[in-house]
Structures are given as structure tokens and as C-alpha cells.
Motif scaffolding. Structure first.
Motif, PDB file in Angstrom:
ATOM      1  N   SER A  15       7.661 -11.793  -0.778  1.00 22.10           N
ATOM      2  CA  SER A  15       7.294 -10.927   0.232  1.00 22.10           C
ATOM      3  C   SER A  15       6.956  -9.541  -0.285  1.00 22.10           C
ATOM      4  CB  SER A  15       8.583 -10.768   1.189  1.00 22.10           C
ATOM      5  OG  SER A  15       9.771 -10.278   0.239  1.00 22.10           O
ATOM      6  N   GLU A  16       7.443  -9.117  -1.472  1.00 22.93           N
ATOM      7  CA  GLU A  16       7.005  -7.811  -1.883  1.00 22.93           C
ATOM      8  C   GLU A  16       5.377  -7.708  -2.096  1.00 22.93           C
ATOM      9  OE1 GLU A  16       9.180  -5.415  -1.890  1.00 22.93           O
ATOM     10  OE2 GLU A  16       8.379  -3.892  -3.359  1.00 22.93           O
ATOM     11  N   ILE A  17       5.059  -8.607  -2.774  1.00 25.52           N
ATOM     12  CA  ILE A  17       3.530  -8.546  -3.141  1.00 25.52           C
ATOM     13  C   ILE A  17       2.594  -8.647  -1.752  1.00 25.52           C
ATOM     14  CG2 ILE A  17       1.648  -9.876  -4.465  1.00 25.52           C
ATOM     15  CD1 ILE A  17       3.705  -8.947  -6.477  1.00 25.52           C
ATOM     16  N   GLU A  18       3.204  -9.597  -0.997  1.00 24.87           N
ATOM     17  CA  GLU A  18       2.407  -9.679   0.354  1.00 24.87           C
ATOM     18  C   GLU A  18       2.337  -8.324   0.830  1.00 24.87           C
ATOM     19  OE1 GLU A  18       4.184 -13.341   2.267  1.00 24.87           O
ATOM     20  OE2 GLU A  18       3.388 -14.440   0.499  1.00 24.87           O
ATOM     21  N   THR A  19       3.543  -7.765   1.097  1.00 23.21           N
ATOM     22  CA  THR A  19       3.755  -6.639   2.002  1.00 23.21           C
ATOM     23  C   THR A  19       2.608  -5.249   1.240  1.00 23.21           C
ATOM     24  OG1 THR A  19       5.747  -7.097   2.583  1.00 23.21           O
ATOM     25  CG2 THR A  19       5.129  -5.037   3.375  1.00 23.21           C
ATOM     26  N   LYS A  20       2.997  -5.233  -0.160  1.00 25.02           N
ATOM     27  CA  LYS A  20       2.690  -4.116  -0.697  1.00 25.02           C
ATOM     28  C   LYS A  20       0.908  -4.302  -0.947  1.00 25.02           C
ATOM     29  CE  LYS A  20       6.371  -1.729  -1.809  1.00 25.02           C
ATOM     30  NZ  LYS A  20       7.461  -1.789  -2.694  1.00 25.02           N
ATOM     31  N   SER A  21       0.329  -5.450  -0.956  1.00 25.74           N
ATOM     32  CA  SER A  21      -0.890  -5.545  -1.254  1.00 25.74           C
ATOM     33  C   SER A  21      -1.756  -5.269  -0.134  1.00 25.74           C
ATOM     34  CB  SER A  21      -1.182  -7.160  -1.800  1.00 25.74           C
ATOM     35  OG  SER A  21      -1.086  -7.976  -0.981  1.00 25.74           O
ATOM     36  N   LYS A  22      -1.087  -5.405   1.044  1.00 23.77           N
ATOM     37  CA  LYS A  22      -1.854  -4.945   2.458  1.00 23.77           C
ATOM     38  C   LYS A  22      -2.272  -3.358   2.387  1.00 23.77           C
ATOM     39  CE  LYS A  22       0.114  -8.377   5.384  1.00 23.77           C
ATOM     40  NZ  LYS A  22       1.227  -8.475   5.840  1.00 23.77           N
ATOM     41  N   GLU A  23      -1.427  -2.668   1.383  1.00 21.52           N
ATOM     42  CA  GLU A  23      -1.539  -0.978   1.183  1.00 21.52           C
ATOM     43  C   GLU A  23      -2.507  -0.753   0.079  1.00 21.52           C
ATOM     44  OE1 GLU A  23      -0.231   0.846   3.482  1.00 21.52           O
ATOM     45  OE2 GLU A  23       0.716  -1.176   4.641  1.00 21.52           O
ATOM     46  N   GLY A  24      -2.657  -1.708  -1.011  1.00 23.96           N
ATOM     47  CA  GLY A  24      -3.544  -1.115  -2.177  1.00 23.96           C
ATOM     48  C   GLY A  24      -3.073  -2.138  -3.199  1.00 23.96           C
TER      49      GLY A  24
END
Ligand code: 5GP
Length: 188
Positions: free
Chosen positions: A86-95
Motif C-alpha cells: 500500500s505504501e508503494i502504491e500510494t506514494k508512487s502516485k505522487e512521484g
């Protein structure tokens, strides 16, 4: 996981990768830090949700059973660390996402992401210097220090299996080299 740019800094404990990771985040505001989960206790200067998600062993196990972890390792005896999907999925939307993880975890992330991941191994100038730095940090008891040094030997042997090695002799030079390699990766 498609179309995600992932940058991994890996190293033996004490090589300075967390310091370099913090500097990269300062210099590249678009870079998102992947906060890992761990069962170890928080150090006095650490904040839950910022440095790590500090979980009980039961909770960590529940997350494993639920398939929530992209990778996890028992980095030290009874101390689990892992990257939450979830961390990678959420954060990768930002950069692009920056991970600061151990050598086995880095190998697993490289396998999962292939060319979408840049894995840099941060090496200490020497084993003696690694020991000095760990002692100077003063965060480990004797047992934990011995665990970390024993593990470091094994990790140093894997340095050349990654996308690049950054020798952290002089911090600012190591930060600059890391930034150069990341910019090159992101523009390719
Ligand atoms: P420390 O206890 O010093 O914060 O971290 C110990 C080691 O665990 C470091 O090498 C750190 O990079 C690694 N680590 C932190 N988070 C993760 C993670 O999510 N997965 C893996 N495999 N290792 C991690």
C-alpha cells in the motif's frame, strides 16, 4: 506493479544509507519515502509513521498473512522489517519512491520491478570504518552490534550484484553521486 519508478538504497547497517536517503529527500522534493514496517522498538529520535510503522509481532504476522507486504525479512533475530504494498502504491502516485532496505529485501525488489527499479549499494570505505561508525552511533547494545557486524560481512559480498555501488567515504560526494545516478535513471 507497472509504471512505478522505484529507487532503492541498500547497505550494511552503519554504512550511512539512511543519512544519504534523508539528503536525497531534501534535494529532490518530488521523491517519496517508502515508510517500512518493523517489529523493532522505536529509537528515541524516531516517529511512528515517519521513520517506520512500528508494529507488534502479531500485527506484522497478520499483515504477512493478509498479503500486505511486497517483501519482508527477519533482518536481525526476532526483528522483522518489510515494505508495504500500500505504501508503494500510494506514494508512487505522487512521484518516484525511495526505499531504504536491507540487501536481501533489495534483491527481492529488483526481481519484482526489474528495469523500473534502480538499486544502489552504499558501501563503507572499509569494514573497520563501518565498525567505528556503528560504535559512534551508540544506538546498539553489544548483542545487536555483533549481529549487525556479522551480517555486514555477508552483505558486502553482494555489493556488485546491484545496479551501482556508491562508496560513502566523504558524505557530500556520496550524496552527489547518488543524486547523479538517480537523475540519470529517472531520465532514461
Ligand atoms: P535499522 O534498525 O537500523 O533502522 O534498520 C536495519 C536494517 O533493516 C537496515 O538495513 C534497513 O535498511 C533495513 N530495513 C528497513 N526497512 C526495511 C524493509 O522494509 N525491508 C527490508 N528488507 N529491510 C528493511
Amino acid at each position: 506493479m507497472p509504471d512505478q519508478n522505484v529507487v532503492v538504497l541498500t547497505a550494511p547497517s552503519g554504512a550511512g544509507k539512511t543519512t544519504i536517503a534523508h539528503r536525497v529527500l531534501e534535494e529532490m522534493p518530488e521523491m517519496q519515502f517508502s515508510v517500512s514496517a518493523t517489529t523493532r522498538d522505536a529509537r528515541s529520535d524516531e516517529t511512528d509513521g515517519e521513520d517506520y510503522y512500528f508494529l507488534s509481532l502479531d500485527e506484522f504476522q497478520r499483515r504477512i498473512d493478509h498479503g500486505d507486504l511486497l517483501e519482508y525479512e527477519e533482518v536481525y533475530p526476532d526483528q522483522l522489517y518489510g515494505t508495504l504494498r500500500s505504501e508503494i502504491e500510494t506514494k508512487s502516485k505522487e512521484g518516484p519512491v525511495l526505499l531504504d532496505i536491507d540487501v536481501d529485501g533489495a534483491t527481492n525488489v529488483k526481481e519484482a520491478f526489474g528495469d523500473d527499479a534502480l538499486v544502489l549499494f552504499v558501501a563503507p570505505p572499509s569494514k573497520e570504518e563501518l565498525q567505528n561508525r556503528l560504535q559512534g552511533r551508540g544506538t546498539e547494545d553489544d548483542r545487536s552490534m555483533a549481529d549487525r557486524l556479522a551480517r555486514a560481512d555477508r552483505e558486502l559480498e553482494k555489493a556488485d550484484t546491484f545496479d551501482g555501488v556508491v562508496v560513502n567515504d566523504e558524505l557530500e560526494a556520496a550524496v552527489q553521486e547518488t543524486l547523479d545516478r538517480i537523475h540519470q535513471f529517472l531520465s532514461s
